[in-house]
Design an enzyme around this catalytic site. Structure first.
Site, PDB file in Angstrom:
ATOM      1  N   GLY B  90       0.864  -1.173   0.000  1.00 14.26           N
ATOM      2  CA  GLY B  90       0.000   0.000   0.000  1.00 14.26           C
ATOM      3  C   GLY B  90       0.898   1.220   0.000  1.00 14.26           C
ATOM      4  CB  SER B 122       4.541  -3.794  -1.994  1.00  8.37           C
ATOM      5  OG  SER B 122       4.520  -2.600  -2.702  1.00  8.37           O
ATOM      6  CB  ALA B 123       4.259  -0.524   1.720  1.00  7.91           C
ATOM      7  CG  HIS B 159       6.028  -2.703  -7.015  1.00 11.71           C
ATOM      8  ND1 HIS B 159       5.183  -3.704  -7.437  1.00 11.71           N
ATOM      9  CD2 HIS B 159       5.621  -2.388  -5.753  1.00 11.71           C
ATOM     10  CE1 HIS B 159       4.298  -3.958  -6.482  1.00 11.71           C
ATOM     11  NE2 HIS B 159       4.544  -3.180  -5.451  1.00 11.71           N
ATOM     12  CD  GLU B 194       5.466  -5.614 -10.453  1.00  9.37           C
ATOM     13  OE1 GLU B 194       5.032  -6.190 -11.471  1.00  9.37           O
ATOM     14  OE2 GLU B 194       4.992  -4.558 -10.008  1.00  9.37           O
TER      15      GLU B 194
END
Lengths: 235, 235
Positions: B90, B122-123, B159, B194
Site C-alpha cells: 500500500g 511491497s511497502a 516493484h 516483481e
C-alpha cells in the site's frame, strides 16, 4: 497580483530545455533583464552551478540573464529583490528542504503574492500547490514540512501519466496513488500532462497548452478539464 | 535469528493475491497457526478490515488464521506476542506513520531480530530496509521519521521497473531517482523486480525467484545480481 506560469515539464520529448515555453516566457518576463534561478531540486544530483548554466543557455535565447540563488549570501533577500524567478525541476523533497533551510519558503510565497513574475517547472510547479503531497519524487531527504507555497487552491501532479492498459507492472498507477491521497486529504489534485501549464494572473488560473488535464476531487469521479478553463472555482 | 521473506510484490500480473509465494509461506510459517497482519499501508485507501479479509482468504489456502493488528488494544504487545507477522503493501508513508504512532516500529524490529517469522510485500518490504527513502509511493501523510526496521544493511526499491526505451514521457526513470538518492545518501539500494524476493535467515540474505535484481551503490555503475546470490556482504 500573481503572475505565474506553472508547467508540468521543462522539456518535451525530442525538444530542447524550455523551448516550447519560450514565447510565453518572453511575455511573462518582459519587464525583467535578470532572473533569479532556484536550482535546489538538482535533477540527477547535478550541482547548483551546472544547473544554473543549463538554464542560462536556454534563457539567453530570449535575452535574459540568469543568476543562481546560490550566489547570494542571503537567499531570502535574493528572492525579495528579484525581478523575476524561475524554480527548476528535480527532486521535490530536496527543493522543499532547501527552501525551508534557507528561509525561502515564506519569502517566496510573499514575493509571488506581490506580483513578481514566476516560472515553475515540475518540482518548481509542485511547490505552487498547497502541499507537496502529490509529488512523484522519491523521499531522498526529510523535509521539515510538506506544506508549500499555496499559490493555487489545490495540489498538482506534474508529469501526469495515464495508466497503460497493456502494462503488466503491478505498481500503483498515478490515479491509484492520487486516490490514496484522497483517502486522507481533501484538497483537489490537478494531474497536469507534459505540455500543459497553468497561467495564473491575479486570481485567474487558466489551463494552457493543447491537452486536457485530469482533475481529482475527494469522493468524486475524476474529470477531464479542457484547455482555457479557469480553475479559480476550486476554492 | 532473523527469518524473513521480503517480496517485491504481493501479486504477479494475471495471478491471485500471494499465490506465487504460498509454497514458500507454508514453510516460513510452518510453526504458526495464527498470523498477525499489519494492514496500515491500506492500498487504494481500503479499510483495515477489508484488507485483513483479503489477506485471510489467501492464507486460508495454507490453513493459517489471520488476525488484524487493529483488533488489539495494544499494537506493540500484539507484535511482541505474534507467532508470525505479515505486513502488506500500500502506501509506505502511511504504513511508517501508523507504525510509529502505535509504538510498533521498534517493537517490530526487536521481534524480528528475535526470530518471529515475517513476510513483507511491497511497502511491507520497504520498511525492512534502513530507511523508506527509496519507496515509490506518494507522501500522502507526513511520517515522524524516514527510518525503518533495518532488517537489511541496505535499502529496497520494490516493484523495480527498468526504463522503457520507447517512452516519450519526461518524468524521471527509476534509475535516475535512485541516483538522486545517492547524491545525498550512501546506503546501497536493491531494485527488486516483481516476482523476486529476499529470503533472510539469520545473517544470510538470498535473492530468490527467477529474475536478477539491480544493485545500486553510491559512485558505482549499477550491477545485476543473480538469483541465489547472498547479499550479506553489503554491510
Amino acid at each position: 497580483m500573481k503572475n505565474l506560469i506553472i508547467a508540468s515539464t521543462s522539456t518535451l520529448h525530442g525538444g530542447d530545455y524550455l523551448d516550447y515555453l519560450l514565447p510565453e516566457l518572453a511575455v511573462l518576463f518582459k519587464n525583467c533583464t535578470t532572473l533569479l534561478f532556484i536550482p535546489y531540486a538538482r535533477p540527477g544530483g547535478i550541482t547548483h552551478e551546472a544547473y544554473t548554466q543549463k538554464v542560462a543557455l536556454a534563457f539567453a535565447k530570449i535575452n535574459k540573464t540568469i543568476v543562481g540563488i546560490q550566489e547570494f549570501e542571503n537567499a531570502k533577500k535574493a528572492i525579495e529583490q528579484a525581478e523575476g524567478i524561475f524554480t527548476g525541476g528535480g527532486n521535490t523533497f530536496l527543493l522543499v528542504s532547501q527552501l525551508y533551510k534557507n528561509n525561502g519558503m515564506n519569502a517566496l510565497a510573499e514575493t509571488l503574492k506581490n506580483g513578481t513574475p514566476y516560472l515553475g517547472t515540475s518540482a518548481g510547479s509542485n511547490i505552487c500547490g498547497l502541499t507537496m503531497q502529490t509529488t512523484n519524487d522519491m523521499p531522498i531527504v526529510y523535509p521539515p514540512s510538506f506544506l508549500t507555497l499555496g499559490m493555487l487552491p489545490f495540489n498538482l501532479n506534474p508529469h501526469y501519466l495515464d495508466a497503460d492498459a497493456l502494462s503488466q507492472h503491478m505498481g500503483e498507477t498515478r490515479e491509484t496513488r492520487i486516490s490514496e491521497y484522497h483517502a486522507f486529504n481533501s484538497a483537489p489534485v490537478l494531474g497536469l500532462r507534459e505540455g500543459s501549464w497553468l497561467e495564473v494572473k491575479d486570481e485567474k488560473i487558466i489551463l494552457k497548452g493543447t491537452l486536457s488535464a485530469r482533475l481529482f476531487m475527494q469522493n468524486k469521479a475524476p474529470e477531464e478539464i479542457l484547455p482555457e478553463t479557469n480553475l479559480d472555482y476550486l476554492k
